[in-house]
Design an enzyme around this catalytic site. Structure first.
Site, PDB file in Angstrom:
ATOM      1  N   ASP A   1       0.758  -1.316   0.120  1.00  0.00           N
ATOM      2  CA  ASP A   1       0.282   0.197  -0.194  1.00  0.00           C
ATOM      3  C   ASP A   1       0.796   1.108  -0.049  1.00  0.00           C
ATOM      4  O   ASP A   1       2.128   1.308   0.652  1.00  0.00           O
ATOM      5  CB  ASP A   1      -0.631   0.032   1.703  1.00  0.00           C
ATOM      6  CG  ASP A   1      -2.366   1.032   0.835  1.00  0.00           C
ATOM      7  OD1 ASP A   1      -4.100   0.588   0.862  1.00  0.00           O
ATOM      8  OD2 ASP A   1      -2.074   2.156   0.886  1.00  0.00           O
TER       9      ASP A   1
ATOM     10  N   LEU B   1     -18.255  -9.216  -1.478  1.00  0.00           N
ATOM     11  CA  LEU B   1     -17.705  -9.534   0.385  1.00  0.00           C
ATOM     12  C   LEU B   1     -18.624  -8.168   0.431  1.00  0.00           C
ATOM     13  O   LEU B   1     -18.909  -7.627   0.079  1.00  0.00           O
ATOM     14  CB  LEU B   1     -16.124  -9.368   0.271  1.00  0.00           C
ATOM     15  CG  LEU B   1     -15.483 -10.191   0.404  1.00  0.00           C
ATOM     16  CD1 LEU B   1     -13.811  -9.457   0.649  1.00  0.00           C
ATOM     17  CD2 LEU B   1     -15.318 -11.548   0.122  1.00  0.00           C
ATOM     18  N   ARG B   2     -18.799  -8.611   1.236  1.00  0.00           N
ATOM     19  CA  ARG B   2     -20.444  -7.358   2.138  1.00  0.00           C
ATOM     20  C   ARG B   2     -19.531  -6.864   3.487  1.00  0.00           C
ATOM     21  O   ARG B   2     -19.096  -8.309   4.289  1.00  0.00           O
ATOM     22  CB  ARG B   2     -21.279  -7.585   2.527  1.00  0.00           C
ATOM     23  CG  ARG B   2     -22.642  -8.684   1.517  1.00  0.00           C
ATOM     24  CD  ARG B   2     -23.518  -9.344   2.520  1.00  0.00           C
ATOM     25  NE  ARG B   2     -23.602 -10.372   3.124  1.00  0.00           N
ATOM     26  CZ  ARG B   2     -23.988 -11.350   3.401  1.00  0.00           C
ATOM     27  NH1 ARG B   2     -25.034 -11.174   3.608  1.00  0.00           N
ATOM     28  NH2 ARG B   2     -23.820 -12.215   3.989  1.00  0.00           N
TER      29      ARG B   2
ATOM     30  N   ALA C   1     -37.591  -3.638   3.558  1.00  0.00           N
ATOM     31  CA  ALA C   1     -37.104  -1.697   3.178  1.00  0.00           C
ATOM     32  C   ALA C   1     -36.415  -1.287   4.630  1.00  0.00           C
ATOM     33  O   ALA C   1     -35.879  -1.662   5.388  1.00  0.00           O
ATOM     34  CB  ALA C   1     -38.794  -1.620   3.067  1.00  0.00           C
TER      35      ALA C   1
ATOM     36  N   GLY D   1     -26.899   2.230   0.829  1.00  0.00           N
ATOM     37  CA  GLY D   1     -25.926   3.035  -0.057  1.00  0.00           C
ATOM     38  C   GLY D   1     -24.693   2.091   0.652  1.00  0.00           C
ATOM     39  O   GLY D   1     -24.576   0.582   0.201  1.00  0.00           O
TER      40      GLY D   1
ATOM     41  N   CYS E   1     -20.300   0.766  -2.712  1.00  0.00           N
ATOM     42  CA  CYS E   1     -20.481  -0.384  -4.233  1.00  0.00           C
ATOM     43  C   CYS E   1     -21.581   0.157  -4.645  1.00  0.00           C
ATOM     44  O   CYS E   1     -21.566   0.130  -6.059  1.00  0.00           O
ATOM     45  CB  CYS E   1     -20.352  -2.119  -3.348  1.00  0.00           C
ATOM     46  SG  CYS E   1     -18.518  -2.315  -2.751  1.00  0.00           S
TER      47      CYS E   1
ATOM     48  N   ARG F   1     -19.699   6.020   3.635  1.00  0.00           N
ATOM     49  CA  ARG F   1     -19.233   6.738   2.957  1.00  0.00           C
ATOM     50  C   ARG F   1     -20.764   6.203   1.554  1.00  0.00           C
ATOM     51  O   ARG F   1     -21.474   5.683   2.122  1.00  0.00           O
ATOM     52  CB  ARG F   1     -18.443   6.155   1.510  1.00  0.00           C
ATOM     53  CG  ARG F   1     -17.689   5.978   2.279  1.00  0.00           C
ATOM     54  CD  ARG F   1     -15.872   5.504   1.284  1.00  0.00           C
ATOM     55  NE  ARG F   1     -15.964   4.128   1.887  1.00  0.00           N
ATOM     56  CZ  ARG F   1     -14.808   2.835   1.221  1.00  0.00           C
ATOM     57  NH1 ARG F   1     -13.841   3.031   0.679  1.00  0.00           N
ATOM     58  NH2 ARG F   1     -15.066   2.061   2.082  1.00  0.00           N
TER      59      ARG F   1
END
Ligand code: UDX
Length: 427
Positions: A30, A149-150, A251, A256, A259, A323
Site C-alpha cells: 500500500d 464481500l459485504r 425496506a 448506500g 459499492c 461512504r
C-alpha cells in the site's frame, strides 16, 4: 503460492489476509506508509469482525507481510490488484489507480506473473488493461477474480462464498487460480470460469440486481403506507418464493455504501455509452436517490420539533463506513432545514465527525444523544438500537416520538408506553 496484493482497503486487506490462511504466502503493498506501519504490528486499519484475529495469526506464522515498496513483490507468481475505482463526476469508474499499480508492478514482477484484477471495474476494462500491458512491451497475462464481500460480514462471505468467479484467457491462468483457491476447490465451492468481460459483468449485474430488488421493495413500502398493508408480512410472503428469496427484501431508508451506488452508476454509464437502454437500472437509481428526500420529509412530517436524536450514521449495521450512507444523505437534508441533531453510532462516530456536517453533534452514547430531544430517528439497524430500553429513554426525551426507518423497534410495546411511532411500510 507466493502472492502479491496491491491495495489494503476493504477488498485488499480482507482478501490478502484470508488468502494467507490458505496454502499461500502473501505480501501486501500500500502506498500509505501509515497503514503499512499499523498492519505490520497487527493493527487492523478497517472495521471487520474477526479480521484482526486472522491478521495476527498470519503475521505470527509468517504467512503475510506488508510493505510500501513495490520491489518486495518481485518474486510473486500471482498479483491481485485491489485498489479503489472511485466514481468520477460523470458516474464512470475512475481506473487511474489500477493503471498506476500495473505500471509500478510490471517493472518488478517476473514476465510469467499473472496479474489478477480483483477491484470492481466496468465490463470491458480488463481487456483494455491487457492491451495496455502488451503496448508497454510486457507479456504478463491479465485474469479477473471479482469479490462479493459485504462490509461487516467480509470474513464470513470469504469463507462461505456462493461462487468464485474467474475471468481467464488461457489454461495456465486457470491452473494458477485453482492453486491459489485450493481449499475452496476441495470443499466444493462452485467455480465459474468465463472470459474477462463476462466476469466483470457478473460482478456489476449482481450488485445492480440486488440494488433493483431493494429499490422495488422500498417503493412497495411506500404503497403499503397508503393502502394500509404491512411491509413486514409483505416481505415475508414474497420472500418465501424460492425464485425471489427473502434476503435483500428489508425496506429501509434506501441503499448506500461504497459499492451499490458506485456500481449501478458505472453500469449505467457503460450502457449509455453503448446506446443500450437500461430503463430498469436507470429507474432504480432514480428511485433510490429520491428516497433520501422522501425519508427526510417523513421525518419532518412526524417529528415533534427541530431538536432531534439520530441513531445510526453507518450505511448499514456492522460497519464504520459512512461512504454514500443513506443516513448521512438524510442528515445533510435535515441540516439544511435547520434541524439540530444529536448523532450517535456504535462504530462510525469518528468517520461521521470528520464530515463536519452543520447542526450536528456527535455523541458518545445513545443516552447522551436522546437527552432533551423531541424525536428519536433510527437510520441504521444496529443491535444496540434494537435493544433500546424504552422506559429509560422515555425519562430522557422531551417528546416520546420515535421515527424508525429500519423497523427494528418493538412497535406495539413503544405504543403501549405512550410513544408515537412512525415506521417504513406500516400505515
Ligand atoms: C455489497 C454486496 O452485497 C457485496 O456482494 C459486494 O461485494 C459489495 O457491495 P455492501 O455494500 O457491503 O455489499 O452492503 P450490503 O450488505 O449489500 O448492503 C448494501 C445496502 O443495502 C446497505 O445500505 C444496506 O443497508 C441496504 N440493504 C441491504 C437494505 O436496505 N435492505 C436489505 O434487506 C439489505
Amino acid at each position: 503460492m507466493k502472492i502479491g496484493v496491491i491495495g489494503t482497503g476493504y477488498v485488499g486487506l480482507v482478501s490478502g489476509v484470508m488468502l494467507s490462511t490458505e496454502d499461500n504466502s502473501v505480501i501486501c503493498i500500500d502506498k500509505s506508509k501509515d497503514i503499512i506501519t499499523k498492519l505490520k504490528i497487527g493493527e487492523c486499519t478497517i472495521y471487520e469482525n474477526m479480521l484482526d484475529h486472522y491478521l495476527k495469526s498470519s503475521l505470527d506464522n509468517n504467512k503475510i507481510s506488508f510493505s510500501s515498496n513495490y520491489n518486495d513483490i518481485k518474486d510473486v507468481e500471482a498479483l491481485f490488484i485491489c485498489v479503489g475505482t472511485p466514481s468520477s463526476d460523470d458516474g464512470s469508474a475512475n481506473l487511474d489507480y489500477i493503471y498506476s499499480s500495473i505500471d509500478s508492478s510490471l517493472e518488478v514482477v517476473s514476465k510469467d506473473c499473472l496479474i489478477i484484477i480483483k477491484s470492481t471495474v466496468p465490463p470491458g476494462s480488463s481487456k483494455k488493461f491487457q492491451d495496455y500491458i502488451y503496448k508497454k512491451g510486457y507479456h504478463n497475462k491479465i485474469a479477473t477474480n471479482p469479490e462479493f464481500l459485504r462490509e461487516g460480514t467480509a470474513i464470513y462471505d470469504f469463507q462461505n462464498a456462493d461462487r468464485i468467479v474467474f475471468g481467464i484467457q488461457n489454461e495456465q491462468s486457470k491452473k494458477i487460480l485453482l492453486d491459489i483457491y485450493k481449499s475452496d476447490v476441495l470443499k466444493g465451492t462452485e467455480i465459474v470460469f468465463t472470459d474477462l468481460t463476462t466476469s466483470e459483468m457478473i460482478k456489476y449485474v449482481s450488485n445492480s440486481f440486488l440494488s433493483i430488488k431493494l429499490s422495488f421493495i422500498n417503493e412497495m413500502a411506500n404503497l403499503c403506507e397508503k393502502i394500509d398493508a404491512n411491509i413486514h408480512d409483505l416481505s415475508k410472503g414474497v420472500g418465501l418464493d424460492k425464485r425471489i428469496g427473502s434476503m435483500f427484501l428489508n425496506a429501509g431508508p434506501g441503499y448506500g455504501g461504497s459499492c451499490f451506488p458506485k456500481d449501478t452508476n458505472a453500469l449505467k454509464f457503460v450502457s449509455d455509452k453503448l446506446n443500450v437502454k437500461s430503463l430498469v437500472l436507470d429507474a432504480s437509481i432514480e428511485s433510490n436517490l429520491a428516497r433520501y428526500s422522501l425519508m427526510a420529509k417523513k421525518i419532518e412530517d412526524n417529528a415533534g420539533g427541530k431538536k432531534i436524536a439520530i441513531l445510526g450514521m453507518s450505511f448499514k449495521a456492522g460497519t464504520d463506513d459512512v461512504r454514500d450512507s443513506p443516513a448521512v444523505e438524510i442528515i445533510n437534508i435535515l441540516s439544511e432545514k435547520g434541524y439540530d441533531m444529536n448523532c450517535y453510532d456504535p462504530a462510525s462516530n469518528n468517520n461521521f465527525r470528520s464530515l463536519n456536517i452543520r447542526n450536528t453533534k456527535t455523541c458518545k452514547s445513545l443516552n447522551e444523544a436522546v437527552k432533551d430531544t423531541n424525536t428519536i430517528v433510527i437510520l441504521t439497524e444496529w443491535e444496540e438500537f434494537k435493544e433500546i430500553n424504552l422506559e429509560d429513554i422515555s425519562k430522557l426525551v422531551t417528546n416520546k416520538i420515535i421515527i424508525d426507518l429500519r423497523n427494528i423497534i418493538d412497535r406495539d410495546y413503544a405504543l403501549k408506553l405512550g410513544f408515537e411511532v412512525t415506521n417504513i411500510g406500516i400505515a
